[in-house]
Design a protein around this motif. Structure first.
Motif, PDB file in Angstrom:
ATOM      1  N   THR A  36       0.709  -1.316  -0.013  1.00 16.83           N
ATOM      2  CA  THR A  36      -0.016  -0.135  -0.115  1.00 16.83           C
ATOM      3  C   THR A  36       0.952   1.411   0.109  1.00 16.83           C
ATOM      4  OG1 THR A  36      -0.101   0.214   2.458  1.00 16.83           O
ATOM      5  CG2 THR A  36      -1.769  -1.311   1.346  1.00 16.83           C
ATOM      6  N   THR A  45       2.389   4.386  -1.058  1.00 14.28           N
ATOM      7  CA  THR A  45       1.999   5.551  -1.969  1.00 14.28           C
ATOM      8  C   THR A  45       2.961   5.779  -2.745  1.00 14.28           C
ATOM      9  OG1 THR A  45       2.004   7.215  -0.737  1.00 14.28           O
ATOM     10  CG2 THR A  45      -0.308   6.005  -0.924  1.00 14.28           C
ATOM     11  N   VAL A  58       2.527   3.136  -8.419  1.00 15.87           N
ATOM     12  CA  VAL A  58       1.430   3.940  -7.847  1.00 15.87           C
ATOM     13  C   VAL A  58       1.862   5.424  -8.211  1.00 15.87           C
ATOM     14  CG1 VAL A  58       0.141   4.901  -5.865  1.00 15.87           C
ATOM     15  CG2 VAL A  58       0.912   2.271  -6.021  1.00 15.87           C
ATOM     16  N   SER A  59       3.222   5.691  -7.826  1.00 18.94           N
ATOM     17  CA  SER A  59       3.631   7.171  -8.220  1.00 18.94           C
ATOM     18  C   SER A  59       4.888   6.791  -9.017  1.00 18.94           C
ATOM     19  CB  SER A  59       4.173   7.835  -7.071  1.00 18.94           C
ATOM     20  OG  SER A  59       3.045   8.006  -6.158  1.00 18.94           O
TER      21      SER A  59
END
Length: 200
Positions: free
Chosen positions: A178, A180, A185-186
């Motif tokens: 998870t 970020t 995700v980024s």
């Protein structure tokens, strides 16, 4: 997987999976690798402290500003330190080098510039080992984060280091899915190749 693919995967992990711990075999392999780090004229003015003790990690975490959670959540923290005393460094590390390296490089191009310049050069050698170590981590399937945000004097006291000064740390473990900051995700942002690479 080739090195380019590994470079695309590697990132400064912000959130670690505290349930997944690095193995003893991986730690021993990282020790063997970091020992082989390159340094100018093989000067090696460093010490690498591998910390797995939870109580010691907690003390270090408390002196790590915004990095406290990352240090508490990983199984391994490596503290990169530089030798403090130039005379000791010269007697232990420089004196055993080939005379040509000493007379032709160290004395006229490093030591002759004064104490501050010499200490800065020594610190630069420790930073050279950082890139080597981060590459080693991703090659073993491990996530890692370099951190300069530490109280260096507090670290020195906690570790009881004599003759060495902590410069920065690296946390090593497994990223939380998870996170970020993960590249999936980024995505990584870098300047375009044409902006930073010059071919002559």
């Amino acid at each position: 997987m080739n090195f380019l693919d590994l470079a695309k995967r590697r990132y400064a992990t912000k959130k670690y999976d505290a349930t997944k711990k690095i193995s003893a075999a991986q730690i021993e392999e990282l020790k063997a690798i970091i020992r082989l780090s390159p340094s100018s004229i093989n000067s090696q003015p460093w010490k690498f402290t591998f910390v797995t003790n939870e109580k010691v990690k907690a003390k270090l975490a408390a002196q790590s500003y915004t990095n406290e959670n990352s240090i508490n959540d990983v199984g391994l923290v490596v503290v990169f330190s530089v030798m403090e005393d130039i005379e000791h460094f010269e007697a232990r590390n420089i004196s055993i080098l080939p005379e040509g390296w000493i007379k032709g490089f160290y004395e006229p191009l490093v030591r002759a510039r004064g104490e501050q310049a010499t200490k800065s050069w020594m610190e630069n050698q420790v930073y050279l080992s950082l890139g080597y170590f981060l590459s080693a981590c991703i090659s073993l399937g491990l996530d890692a984060t370099p951190m300069e945000g530490i109280d260096r004097q507090a670290y020195k006291a906690i570790l009881g280091q004599e003759g060495y000064a902590p410069l920065f740390v690296v946390t090593v473990g497994y990223a939380d899915h998870t996170d970020t900051a993960h590249p999936t995700v980024s995505p990584k942002t870098r300047f375009e190749l044409e902006e930073i690479i010059e071919s002559i």
